[in-house]
Design a protein around this motif. Sequence first.
Motif, PDB file in Angstrom:
ATOM      1  N   LEU A 144       0.644  -0.567  -0.006  1.00 47.97           N
ATOM      2  CA  LEU A 144      -0.043   0.125   0.119  1.00 47.97           C
ATOM      3  C   LEU A 144       0.514   1.292  -0.438  1.00 47.97           C
ATOM      4  N   LEU A 145       2.219   1.666   0.607  1.00 49.61           N
ATOM      5  CA  LEU A 145       2.757   2.644   0.597  1.00 49.61           C
ATOM      6  C   LEU A 145       3.453   2.497  -0.668  1.00 49.61           C
ATOM      7  N   CYS A 146       4.134   1.866  -1.207  1.00 50.79           N
ATOM      8  CA  CYS A 146       4.372   1.915  -2.660  1.00 50.79           C
ATOM      9  C   CYS A 146       3.384   2.362  -3.969  1.00 50.79           C
ATOM     10  N   LEU A 147       1.983   1.466  -3.620  1.00 51.29           N
ATOM     11  CA  LEU A 147       1.092   2.087  -4.334  1.00 51.29           C
ATOM     12  C   LEU A 147       0.606   3.610  -4.027  1.00 51.29           C
ATOM     13  N   MET A 148       0.513   4.195  -2.804  1.00 50.63           N
ATOM     14  CA  MET A 148       0.379   5.844  -2.254  1.00 50.63           C
ATOM     15  C   MET A 148       1.444   6.937  -3.194  1.00 50.63           C
ATOM     16  N   ALA A 149       2.914   6.103  -2.540  1.00 50.90           N
ATOM     17  CA  ALA A 149       4.104   6.836  -3.524  1.00 50.90           C
ATOM     18  C   ALA A 149       4.325   6.828  -4.896  1.00 50.90           C
ATOM     19  N   GLY A 150       3.651   5.529  -5.466  1.00 51.05           N
ATOM     20  CA  GLY A 150       3.312   6.207  -6.920  1.00 51.05           C
ATOM     21  C   GLY A 150       1.993   7.017  -7.782  1.00 51.05           C
ATOM     22  N   SER A 151       1.046   6.799  -6.528  1.00 47.82           N
ATOM     23  CA  SER A 151      -0.235   7.554  -6.537  1.00 47.82           C
ATOM     24  C   SER A 151       0.164   9.501  -6.339  1.00 47.82           C
ATOM     25  N   ALA A 152       1.526   9.538  -5.468  1.00 51.69           N
ATOM     26  CA  ALA A 152       1.675  11.006  -5.224  1.00 51.69           C
ATOM     27  C   ALA A 152       2.235  11.020  -6.517  1.00 51.69           C
ATOM     28  N   GLY A 153       3.439  10.101  -6.970  1.00 55.10           N
ATOM     29  CA  GLY A 153       4.591  11.131  -7.939  1.00 55.10           C
ATOM     30  C   GLY A 153       3.462  11.288  -9.021  1.00 55.10           C
ATOM     31  N   VAL A 154       2.302  11.088  -9.313  1.00 54.61           N
ATOM     32  CA  VAL A 154       1.931  11.524 -10.387  1.00 54.61           C
ATOM     33  C   VAL A 154       0.620  12.582 -10.290  1.00 54.61           C
ATOM     34  N   ALA A 155       0.283  12.376  -8.855  1.00 54.57           N
ATOM     35  CA  ALA A 155      -0.483  14.020  -8.080  1.00 54.57           C
ATOM     36  C   ALA A 155       0.107  14.768  -7.784  1.00 54.57           C
ATOM     37  N   ILE A 156       1.627  14.838  -7.648  1.00 48.89           N
ATOM     38  CA  ILE A 156       2.280  15.860  -7.157  1.00 48.89           C
ATOM     39  C   ILE A 156       3.296  16.358  -9.325  1.00 48.89           C
ATOM     40  N   ALA A 157       3.347  15.544 -10.463  1.00 47.02           N
ATOM     41  CA  ALA A 157       3.263  16.100 -11.874  1.00 47.02           C
ATOM     42  C   ALA A 157       1.759  16.222 -12.459  1.00 47.02           C
ATOM     43  N   ASP A 158       0.948  16.383 -11.701  1.00 45.82           N
ATOM     44  CA  ASP A 158      -0.370  16.984 -12.219  1.00 45.82           C
ATOM     45  C   ASP A 158      -0.989  18.380 -11.886  1.00 45.82           C
ATOM     46  N   VAL A 159      -0.514  18.713 -10.253  1.00 47.59           N
ATOM     47  CA  VAL A 159      -0.092  20.007  -9.765  1.00 47.59           C
ATOM     48  C   VAL A 159      -0.130  20.410 -10.659  1.00 47.59           C
ATOM     49  N   THR A 160       0.944  20.262 -10.859  1.00 50.87           N
ATOM     50  CA  THR A 160       2.551  21.325 -11.551  1.00 50.87           C
ATOM     51  C   THR A 160       2.052  21.482 -12.716  1.00 50.87           C
ATOM     52  N   ILE A 161       1.495  20.512 -14.090  1.00 52.76           N
ATOM     53  CA  ILE A 161       0.740  20.618 -14.813  1.00 52.76           C
ATOM     54  C   ILE A 161      -0.228  21.103 -15.285  1.00 52.76           C
ATOM     55  N   ASP A 162      -0.764  21.435 -13.695  1.00 52.83           N
ATOM     56  CA  ASP A 162      -1.958  21.530 -14.144  1.00 52.83           C
ATOM     57  C   ASP A 162      -2.188  23.580 -13.647  1.00 52.83           C
ATOM     58  N   ALA A 163      -0.803  23.932 -12.691  1.00 54.52           N
ATOM     59  CA  ALA A 163      -0.200  25.183 -12.769  1.00 54.52           C
ATOM     60  C   ALA A 163      -0.084  25.810 -14.135  1.00 54.52           C
TER      61      ALA A 163
END
Length: 500
Positions: A144-163
């Motif tokens: 679950l920690l690895c899956l959350m980390a993978g989700s976090a990587g996508v989320a960080i990139a998502d917020v940045t492209i959103d900006a």
Amino acid sequence: MGQEDAVSFEGQLRRDEKPKDRISGLISRQFYWLRKLIEELHWSFVSSVVILYGINQGMSLGLSRISTQYYMKDEQKLQPSEAQVYVGIIQLPWVVKPLWGLLTDTLPILGYRRRPYFILGGFIGVVAMLSLSINQNLHLALALLCLMAGSAGVAIADVTIDACVTENSISHPSLASDMQSLCGLSSSVGQLIGYAISGFLVHLIGSKGVFGVLSIPAGLVILVGMMTREAHVHNVAYKRASQKFMDAGKAMWMALKCENVWRPCIYMYISLALSLHIHEGMFYWYTDAKDGPSFSKEMVGSISSVGAVGSLLGVLLYQNAFKNHPFRGVLFWTQLLYGASGLVDLILVSRVNLKFGIPDYVVVVSDAAFSHMIGRLKWMPLLVLSSKLCPSGIEGTFFALLMSIDHIGMLTASWGGGLLLHAFDVTRTQFDNLWIVIVIRSILRVLPVFILFLIPSSDPNASILPSEMLKSKKGDDMLENQNMEMAPLVSSVDQHLVDT
């Protein structure tokens, strides 16, 4: 782009809307539309949107969803209710999107605001996916920690492209809806490809092997960070970062106190929270129920790919038919249709379709296409509305806040669906009460129509916020020496935050 160019652009699109051949006309309009976006916004930006939304989010979503479902069921041996709750936990990094937004808006790294966060998000994703793929018999907590980390990587990139997208929406207001559509189109096409190949990949290399494949899209995010056009900012005042955080927090609180902002936020949360997710219960029924269809991995992937086609049709339908319709009217009909679409699962689970000689697969793919199309039609106006709720100066951060509210709603729906499956004793081998869960979910989907008064009934192209909240803030808090692409983005951030 000037006002005259915008009018000319829209006029050209309207002239193209009546071709002799409808199919070729539609294709030609899409190519013309994409070419105009590249001319106005630069190829590097359009490429970044396609990679981030199409590959890292869209295609990865298709691959990760199917592989995670089989990983939870076959590797971790979880019950449907447990899997549904854990799916919500995996998405927790998306709930804290404002944090990533604050970081990319206020804390440059080595003189850059966006590029390092793309690289960071991609690196986290690569490490997380490879860890899941390589390690044998991984404990559930670590998985679950690895899956959350993978989700976090996508989320960080998502917020940045959103900006970046929101900045371009402000500098090119006439293209705001078109950029939203580009994001939605890229995501839908990516999902279509991901879902289409997911079942075959899971069958050939297993769910853990697919996790290894998912390190490739994460690696492309690093490439986006390297090619992003952004001017270097010298003499960054890192000591003022805490003050910037406080200022941004105060600005967000002031914006949330505005009636035109908090009312739509309440609607968005409730409409998503009441759309309970019971995907895992249906997935287990598809594959494990004795009297169920017993779909193979390939068939499960193909069903999801048809859903992606429906989502793509929803984007095209919104772009070409509903983007100028009032939010309230579009949401009313889509909410009703969304509730009705949930009852198709009832026909399937009750086996009524077999009495009329209709195969399970036909019912499932029809439901996937229709429900995803309606779901996308319901989601698009909420995205556009969100972009119009963002005040100048904190556009990226505030849009991330709005999206985190949406993800809290989806997290509530996921956990609520898990509790509902547990309450009615839906397990890996027991599905007698699944029909009750489906009926309750369908009824709850319709309830948000009674709070549509919270949504503005005005022209969707008109401003919603007071004029004083749309004025760009200048001074020490604004980074200097922005390049020609990013400078107008900073002042136009408030209108395009809707894209995520």
